[in-house]
Design a protein around this motif. Structure first.
Motif, PDB file in Angstrom:
ATOM      1  N   UNK A 117     -94.335 -95.310 -31.829  1.00 26.11           N
ATOM      2  CA  UNK A 117     -93.595 -96.288 -32.700  1.00 26.11           C
ATOM      3  C   UNK A 117     -92.916 -95.550 -34.058  1.00 26.11           C
ATOM      4  N   UNK A 118     -93.781 -94.736 -34.678  1.00 25.79           N
ATOM      5  CA  UNK A 118     -92.856 -93.928 -36.330  1.00 25.79           C
ATOM      6  C   UNK A 118     -91.221 -93.672 -35.790  1.00 25.79           C
ATOM      7  N   UNK A 119     -91.290 -92.361 -34.441  1.00 23.21           N
ATOM      8  CA  UNK A 119     -89.727 -92.113 -34.316  1.00 23.21           C
ATOM      9  C   UNK A 119     -88.898 -93.807 -33.713  1.00 23.21           C
ATOM     10  N   UNK A 120     -89.491 -94.624 -32.881  1.00 27.23           N
ATOM     11  CA  UNK A 120     -88.109 -95.573 -32.702  1.00 27.23           C
ATOM     12  C   UNK A 120     -88.108 -96.376 -34.024  1.00 27.23           C
ATOM     13  N   UNK A 121     -89.366 -96.674 -34.760  1.00 26.25           N
ATOM     14  CA  UNK A 121     -89.134 -97.036 -36.288  1.00 26.25           C
ATOM     15  C   UNK A 121     -87.769 -96.574 -37.774  1.00 26.25           C
ATOM     16  N   UNK A 122     -88.057 -95.260 -36.875  1.00 30.14           N
ATOM     17  CA  UNK A 122     -87.158 -93.528 -37.737  1.00 30.14           C
ATOM     18  C   UNK A 122     -85.583 -94.010 -37.043  1.00 30.14           C
ATOM     19  N   UNK A 123     -85.512 -94.628 -36.133  1.00 30.55           N
ATOM     20  CA  UNK A 123     -84.750 -94.321 -35.445  1.00 30.55           C
ATOM     21  C   UNK A 123     -83.532 -95.495 -35.277  1.00 30.55           C
ATOM     22  N   UNK A 124     -84.228 -96.441 -35.088  1.00 31.18           N
ATOM     23  CA  UNK A 124     -84.243 -98.065 -35.582  1.00 31.18           C
ATOM     24  C   UNK A 124     -83.187 -98.222 -37.145  1.00 31.18           C
ATOM     25  N   UNK A 125     -83.604 -97.882 -38.147  1.00 37.05           N
ATOM     26  CA  UNK A 125     -83.854 -97.938 -38.946  1.00 37.05           C
ATOM     27  C   UNK A 125     -83.294 -97.822 -40.307  1.00 37.05           C
ATOM     28  N   UNK A 126     -82.902 -95.864 -40.097  1.00 37.67           N
ATOM     29  CA  UNK A 126     -82.560 -94.988 -41.084  1.00 37.67           C
ATOM     30  C   UNK A 126     -81.333 -94.465 -40.360  1.00 37.67           C
ATOM     31  N   UNK A 127     -80.495 -94.000 -41.298  1.00 39.15           N
ATOM     32  CA  UNK A 127     -79.392 -92.649 -41.528  1.00 39.15           C
ATOM     33  C   UNK A 127     -79.563 -92.374 -39.410  1.00 39.15           C
ATOM     34  N   UNK A 128     -78.870 -91.919 -38.764  1.00 48.66           N
ATOM     35  CA  UNK A 128     -79.204 -90.841 -37.557  1.00 48.66           C
ATOM     36  C   UNK A 128     -79.204 -89.406 -37.915  1.00 48.66           C
ATOM     37  N   UNK A 129     -79.822 -89.045 -37.182  1.00 42.72           N
ATOM     38  CA  UNK A 129     -80.965 -87.757 -37.149  1.00 42.72           C
ATOM     39  C   UNK A 129     -79.879 -86.955 -36.951  1.00 42.72           C
ATOM     40  N   UNK A 130     -79.697 -85.062 -37.598  1.00 46.41           N
ATOM     41  CA  UNK A 130     -78.295 -84.842 -37.906  1.00 46.41           C
ATOM     42  C   UNK A 130     -78.170 -84.371 -36.179  1.00 46.41           C
ATOM     43  N   UNK A 131     -76.442 -84.538 -35.578  1.00 46.70           N
ATOM     44  CA  UNK A 131     -76.072 -84.523 -34.188  1.00 46.70           C
ATOM     45  C   UNK A 131     -76.619 -82.800 -34.173  1.00 46.70           C
ATOM     46  N   UNK A 132     -77.624 -82.244 -34.447  1.00 46.16           N
ATOM     47  CA  UNK A 132     -77.962 -80.894 -33.932  1.00 46.16           C
ATOM     48  C   UNK A 132     -79.177 -80.924 -33.061  1.00 46.16           C
ATOM     49  N   UNK A 133     -80.095 -82.416 -34.116  1.00 45.57           N
ATOM     50  CA  UNK A 133     -81.511 -83.074 -33.481  1.00 45.57           C
ATOM     51  C   UNK A 133     -81.177 -83.402 -32.350  1.00 45.57           C
ATOM     52  N   UNK A 134     -80.849 -84.346 -31.828  1.00 48.40           N
ATOM     53  CA  UNK A 134     -80.294 -85.410 -30.847  1.00 48.40           C
ATOM     54  C   UNK A 134     -80.546 -84.581 -29.471  1.00 48.40           C
ATOM     55  N   UNK A 135     -80.553 -83.754 -28.895  1.00 48.18           N
ATOM     56  CA  UNK A 135     -81.301 -83.573 -28.285  1.00 48.18           C
ATOM     57  C   UNK A 135     -83.315 -83.448 -27.805  1.00 48.18           C
ATOM     58  N   UNK A 136     -83.101 -83.376 -29.082  1.00 54.32           N
ATOM     59  CA  UNK A 136     -84.976 -83.617 -29.025  1.00 54.32           C
ATOM     60  C   UNK A 136     -85.221 -84.719 -28.794  1.00 54.32           C
ATOM     61  N   UNK A 137     -84.120 -85.680 -28.831  1.00 52.77           N
ATOM     62  CA  UNK A 137     -84.460 -87.259 -28.498  1.00 52.77           C
ATOM     63  C   UNK A 137     -85.121 -87.012 -27.146  1.00 52.77           C
ATOM     64  N   UNK A 138     -84.808 -86.033 -25.899  1.00 54.12           N
ATOM     65  CA  UNK A 138     -85.682 -85.940 -24.577  1.00 54.12           C
ATOM     66  C   UNK A 138     -87.267 -85.224 -24.702  1.00 54.12           C
TER      67      UNK A 138
END
Length: 326
Positions: A184-205
């Motif tokens: 729930x916290x991750x979804x909130x962070x992704x929906x309502x805050x600035x995008x993660x650093x590009x280097x961290x995007x693979x962690x979405x998996x």
């Protein structure tokens, strides 16, 4: 030269244990296909040996860092990204124990118990760090935060072999409840805050791993009964896999970094979950999904292994951690 080597050792990354998790997942997937009669045992044996060698090299190198650069280890533990990869070491112990039981039940049991105790301690320590702090911000949050607490879901896979069901249910409960909270916290962070650093995007998996491993753990604890709850876990993991794979063109554009290893273990967990549900349902599509994911995973692991070796050769592996978003 000696000074440069010493400096590189000081920045040896703890998140390299993510590679061990990836190799372990591939090895376990290969083990399952051997059991299903689709692959030769020698392939599983070779992968198991390679995984143990990689784990040993990384462990000894980081141990040397602990001895020679304790201040840098402390810095790793205080970093909002790196701290979550310390439990990747204990998870690696647990994963390796799951395939080592094919060769030595005694050694596998020792590794599993050691991994469980260490992971439990790390869970308590990191949870306390999260709750009693003055530094973490919502923008620091990323799916790697699943690793410390949700890694507990993995423990029941060995509990049914090396301990008892009650201990397995204890750790499953911890991992499952914290997965719901952190998701729930991750979804909130992704929906309502600035995008993660590009280097961290693979962690979405990493979001795939909790429901996929949760399915495997629940099946093990529940006597491999494919009930409604098990199906919810599997199909939610499958949905996340499809959703993330639909963004593959965007992920390919992310420059190579160790964070790419975050693709591997979650995909391995999804393949294993597909093989497991196939055994119970005998629906051929599940086997096809599992084999498709495992083949893709094998190609990905080979590519990442080569890229990592090239990075090591070019002396670009051991760098200071990037500063997280403020």
């Amino acid at each position: 030269m000696a000074e440069q080597s010493n400096q590189r050792l000081a920045h040896f990354p703890i998140n390299l244990f993510g590679a061990v998790m990836g190799f372990s997942g591939l090895t376990l997937g290969t083990k399952k296909l051997v059991e299903l009669g689709h692959l030769p045992f020698i392939l599983f044996t070779s992968l198991a040996l390679l995984t143990v060698i990689i784990f040993t090299v990384i462990t000894l190198t980081y141990l040397l860092k602990v001895i020679k650069h304790p201040a840098e280890v402390k810095h790793d533990f205080q970093h909002p990204i790196a701290v979550n990869f310390f439990p990747a070491f204990s998870i690696s112990l647990i994963l390796i124990s799951l395939f080592l039981q094919s060769f030595s039940t005694t050694i596998a049991s020792i590794m599993w118990h050691l991994g469980v105790v260490l992971h439990f301690v790390l869970t308590i320590v990191i949870l306390n760090s999260w709750m009693h702090h003055e530094k973490w911000q919502i923008t620091h949050m990323n799916p790697a935060w699943f690793i410390p607490v949700v890694g507990n879901i993995l423990i029941p896979l060995g509990a049914v072999q090396f301990e008892n069901l009650e201990l397995g249910w204890f750790f499953f409960s911890i991992g499952f409840i914290f997965w719901l909270l952190l998701f729930s916290i991750v979804m909130y962070r992704l929906f309502f805050h600035p995008p993660m650093m590009k280097i961290l995007e693979p962690t979405l998996f990493i979001m795939i791993a909790p429901p996929a491993v949760g399915f495997l753990a629940y099946m093990a604890l529940n006597g491999h009964q494919l009930d409604a709850f098990a199906k919810v876990l599997y199909y939610f993991a499958l949905f996340l896999t499809i959703m993330l794979l639909s963004r593959l063109p965007q992920f390919i554009k992310v420059p190579f970094a160790l964070s790419w290893w975050a693709y591997t273990f979650p995909l391995a967990a999804m393949a294993l979950a597909s093989f497991s549900i196939y055994e119970q349902s005998q629906i051929g599509l599940h086997l096809i999904i599992g084999m498709g994911i495992l083949i893709g995973l094998a190609l990905l692991v080979i590519q990442l292994f080569i890229k990592t070796l090239v990075t090591i050769k070019n002396k670009r592996l051991c760098k200071p951690h990037p500063k997280p978003n403020p």
